[in-house]
Design a protein around this motif. Sequence first.
Motif, PDB file in Angstrom:
ATOM      1  N   ILE A 132      65.719  42.273  58.582  1.00  0.00           N
ATOM      2  CA  ILE A 132      67.003  42.530  58.108  1.00  0.00           C
ATOM      3  C   ILE A 132      67.129  42.570  56.996  1.00  0.00           C
ATOM      4  O   ILE A 132      68.424  42.954  56.321  1.00  0.00           O
ATOM      5  CB  ILE A 132      67.620  41.221  58.729  1.00  0.00           C
ATOM      6  N   ASP A 133      66.284  42.434  56.003  1.00  0.00           N
ATOM      7  CA  ASP A 133      66.375  42.593  54.372  1.00  0.00           C
ATOM      8  C   ASP A 133      65.962  44.038  54.145  1.00  0.00           C
ATOM      9  O   ASP A 133      64.877  44.856  54.049  1.00  0.00           O
ATOM     10  CB  ASP A 133      65.203  41.933  53.828  1.00  0.00           C
ATOM     11  N   GLN A 134      67.003  45.047  53.983  1.00  0.00           N
ATOM     12  CA  GLN A 134      66.946  46.183  53.580  1.00  0.00           C
ATOM     13  C   GLN A 134      66.138  46.677  52.411  1.00  0.00           C
ATOM     14  O   GLN A 134      65.449  47.810  52.222  1.00  0.00           O
ATOM     15  CB  GLN A 134      68.421  46.941  53.547  1.00  0.00           C
ATOM     16  N   GLU A 135      66.080  45.705  51.413  1.00  0.00           N
ATOM     17  CA  GLU A 135      65.273  45.954  50.113  1.00  0.00           C
ATOM     18  C   GLU A 135      63.809  46.049  50.541  1.00  0.00           C
ATOM     19  O   GLU A 135      63.116  46.848  50.061  1.00  0.00           O
ATOM     20  CB  GLU A 135      65.434  44.772  49.264  1.00  0.00           C
ATOM     21  N   LYS A 136      63.288  45.164  51.301  1.00  0.00           N
ATOM     22  CA  LYS A 136      61.942  45.140  51.770  1.00  0.00           C
ATOM     23  C   LYS A 136      61.663  46.353  52.715  1.00  0.00           C
ATOM     24  O   LYS A 136      60.637  46.943  52.563  1.00  0.00           O
ATOM     25  CB  LYS A 136      61.892  43.928  52.926  1.00  0.00           C
ATOM     26  N   VAL A 137      62.657  46.825  53.520  1.00  0.00           N
ATOM     27  CA  VAL A 137      62.681  48.123  54.335  1.00  0.00           C
ATOM     28  C   VAL A 137      62.195  49.265  53.474  1.00  0.00           C
ATOM     29  O   VAL A 137      61.336  49.938  53.322  1.00  0.00           O
ATOM     30  CB  VAL A 137      63.766  48.303  55.138  1.00  0.00           C
ATOM     31  N   ASP A 138      62.951  49.199  52.339  1.00  0.00           N
ATOM     32  CA  ASP A 138      63.058  50.314  51.379  1.00  0.00           C
ATOM     33  C   ASP A 138      61.690  50.355  50.631  1.00  0.00           C
ATOM     34  O   ASP A 138      61.036  51.568  50.338  1.00  0.00           O
ATOM     35  CB  ASP A 138      64.109  50.438  50.526  1.00  0.00           C
ATOM     36  N   LEU A 139      61.354  49.380  50.219  1.00  0.00           N
ATOM     37  CA  LEU A 139      60.061  49.016  49.599  1.00  0.00           C
ATOM     38  C   LEU A 139      58.820  49.513  50.182  1.00  0.00           C
ATOM     39  O   LEU A 139      57.957  50.418  49.873  1.00  0.00           O
ATOM     40  CB  LEU A 139      59.978  47.686  49.018  1.00  0.00           C
ATOM     41  N   ILE A 140      58.894  49.125  51.624  1.00  0.00           N
ATOM     42  CA  ILE A 140      57.783  49.605  52.342  1.00  0.00           C
ATOM     43  C   ILE A 140      57.585  51.105  52.831  1.00  0.00           C
ATOM     44  O   ILE A 140      56.539  51.551  52.664  1.00  0.00           O
ATOM     45  CB  ILE A 140      57.830  48.435  53.752  1.00  0.00           C
ATOM     46  N   ASN A 141      58.895  51.672  53.045  1.00  0.00           N
ATOM     47  CA  ASN A 141      58.863  53.140  53.306  1.00  0.00           C
ATOM     48  C   ASN A 141      58.550  53.945  51.937  1.00  0.00           C
ATOM     49  O   ASN A 141      58.199  54.999  52.308  1.00  0.00           O
ATOM     50  CB  ASN A 141      60.344  53.372  53.895  1.00  0.00           C
ATOM     51  N   ALA A 142      58.520  53.256  50.928  1.00  0.00           N
ATOM     52  CA  ALA A 142      58.249  53.820  49.530  1.00  0.00           C
ATOM     53  C   ALA A 142      56.731  53.632  49.181  1.00  0.00           C
ATOM     54  O   ALA A 142      56.351  54.101  48.350  1.00  0.00           O
ATOM     55  CB  ALA A 142      59.078  53.327  48.418  1.00  0.00           C
ATOM     56  N   GLY A 143      56.251  52.814  50.120  1.00  0.00           N
ATOM     57  CA  GLY A 143      54.502  52.582  49.955  1.00  0.00           C
ATOM     58  C   GLY A 143      54.464  51.591  48.923  1.00  0.00           C
ATOM     59  O   GLY A 143      53.161  51.542  48.421  1.00  0.00           O
ATOM     60  N   LYS A 144      55.198  50.494  48.790  1.00  0.00           N
ATOM     61  CA  LYS A 144      55.007  49.577  47.814  1.00  0.00           C
ATOM     62  C   LYS A 144      55.133  48.089  48.799  1.00  0.00           C
ATOM     63  O   LYS A 144      55.754  47.896  49.637  1.00  0.00           O
ATOM     64  CB  LYS A 144      56.373  49.305  46.909  1.00  0.00           C
ATOM     65  N   SER A 145      54.320  47.176  48.296  1.00  0.00           N
ATOM     66  CA  SER A 145      53.901  45.972  48.798  1.00  0.00           C
ATOM     67  C   SER A 145      54.973  44.970  47.996  1.00  0.00           C
ATOM     68  O   SER A 145      54.831  44.957  46.713  1.00  0.00           O
ATOM     69  CB  SER A 145      52.535  45.652  48.960  1.00  0.00           C
ATOM     70  N   TYR A 146      55.262  43.764  48.534  1.00  0.00           N
ATOM     71  CA  TYR A 146      55.979  42.676  47.944  1.00  0.00           C
ATOM     72  C   TYR A 146      55.339  41.548  48.024  1.00  0.00           C
ATOM     73  O   TYR A 146      55.680  40.202  47.768  1.00  0.00           O
ATOM     74  CB  TYR A 146      57.447  42.614  48.314  1.00  0.00           C
ATOM     75  N   ILE A 147      54.112  41.444  48.523  1.00  0.00           N
ATOM     76  CA  ILE A 147      53.250  40.265  48.917  1.00  0.00           C
ATOM     77  C   ILE A 147      52.012  40.422  48.094  1.00  0.00           C
ATOM     78  O   ILE A 147      51.196  41.658  47.962  1.00  0.00           O
ATOM     79  CB  ILE A 147      52.792  39.984  50.371  1.00  0.00           C
ATOM     80  N   GLY A 148      51.625  39.447  47.390  1.00  0.00           N
ATOM     81  CA  GLY A 148      50.597  39.628  46.186  1.00  0.00           C
ATOM     82  C   GLY A 148      49.455  39.910  46.731  1.00  0.00           C
ATOM     83  O   GLY A 148      48.636  40.818  46.163  1.00  0.00           O
ATOM     84  N   HIS A 149      48.958  39.288  47.929  1.00  0.00           N
ATOM     85  CA  HIS A 149      47.345  39.759  48.431  1.00  0.00           C
ATOM     86  C   HIS A 149      47.355  40.961  49.169  1.00  0.00           C
ATOM     87  O   HIS A 149      46.191  41.336  49.851  1.00  0.00           O
ATOM     88  CB  HIS A 149      46.904  38.353  49.164  1.00  0.00           C
TER      89      HIS A 149
END
Length: 456
Positions: A59-76
């Motif tokens: 439901i978090d559009q920011e997470k969705v956009d980051l993933i589709n841009a090939g970016k992770s928001y989880i350190g490991h």
Amino acid sequence: MSLASSNAQEGAYEVPAAELLRKIEASTAKVGVIGLGYVGLPLVQLFCRETFPVIGFDIDQEKVDLINAGKSYIGHIPSESIAGLVKDQGFEASADFSRMAEVDVIVICVPTPLTRHREPDMTAIVATAEAIAPRLRKGQLVVLESSTFPGTTDEVVKPILEKSGLVAGTDFFLAYSPEREDPGNKTHTARTTPKVVGADGPEALAAAKAIYDRIIDATVVVSSSRTAEAVKLTENIFRSVNIALVNELKIIFDKMDIDVWEVIDAAASKPFGFMPFYPGPGLGGHCIPIDPFYLTWKAREYDVPTRFIELAGEINTHMPNYVFVKLAEALNDHFERSVKGARILMLGIAYKKDVDDMRESPSLVLIEKLEAAGAKVDFHDPFIPTIPHTREHDHLAGRKSVGLSAEALKDYDAVLIATDHSSVDYKLVSQHARLIIDTRNKAYRGAGAAAIIVKA
């Protein structure tokens, strides 16, 4: 002969189940993972590596956009890994839940926190089930992975899904498999940690086992979803109770001028009958501080007391108070000053070492207690540059980690070691801090150490 073809030939399963098994074996079953956090994103990686087509829902559009841009928001989880899944495996994230009709397997990995009254907050599970129901179609497998009380799959999720007009066990298949993620664990990965699976009937169990057999080294089948739900709670209650025990021993032994860490290390030399657990400033994370209360809540329905579990929770919840008192006493005893006006540096605000996860972290409670008493608190955490938004401590969001240097350390009245990150230079801290309140037994006591060290 394959499981699916064998069972289909023998008439063991109805057509929807047999067809789903064939898709799983052929890696053509499309998988939808709902909740792209610390549990869901590692699952996505496993499914993609076995070449299943995968859609991640959040439901978090920011997470969705980051993933589709090939970016992770989880350190490991490195961004290169996510980028590879998107580019090479065709993985995509979406906030459009109408697309759940596209998938064959739906895995639910949404949060299950507690309310302020320590009762289960089922908001995310209920909302997710209600989002699935109007899109549910014949032949789909729905698996709940969120930690919850025994009976959730059958009593909460199933009735909502059956509002679709489809019947569990006949038209669609429902199972429960508790997540066992341990962020930062380099020994036991998501793939090598055995997966417990329970389900609503034999067809659902066969399908759930088949899909997890493809991505996990070993699956452990149990008799029902309720049993699988109880397994998860038992694992974390075991840890909660044992941590509470050593936390209480720490308080007792401290009064006797005995080092609890020395005691535990010596006791651990016994090759049988003892398992070492270590004390700390309280419990954090998404499981141990929360899961026991799911069982105590459910046990009330059966009029069964849970005194042992609740006592452990009480001890662990009290530990930040104990640390606060030890710090206040140390400031008074050694410098004749109060907490009010003192400058405190907290080392580590993640809930455990070497991760960027701060859910339920006792460090946040400690910051609030110290500041309520008039202290000025800074923190240093190499994994968390900025405190994110949290449910219970959102007013701390946006605060930034400070640098760690000899000059900076001298400016603080006390340094509180709350999380024992491996990359912190504890020798530097011990050489230049005035006072260390050590909740993790990490302070350096060798040559050059100048700080007064108080274990708490």
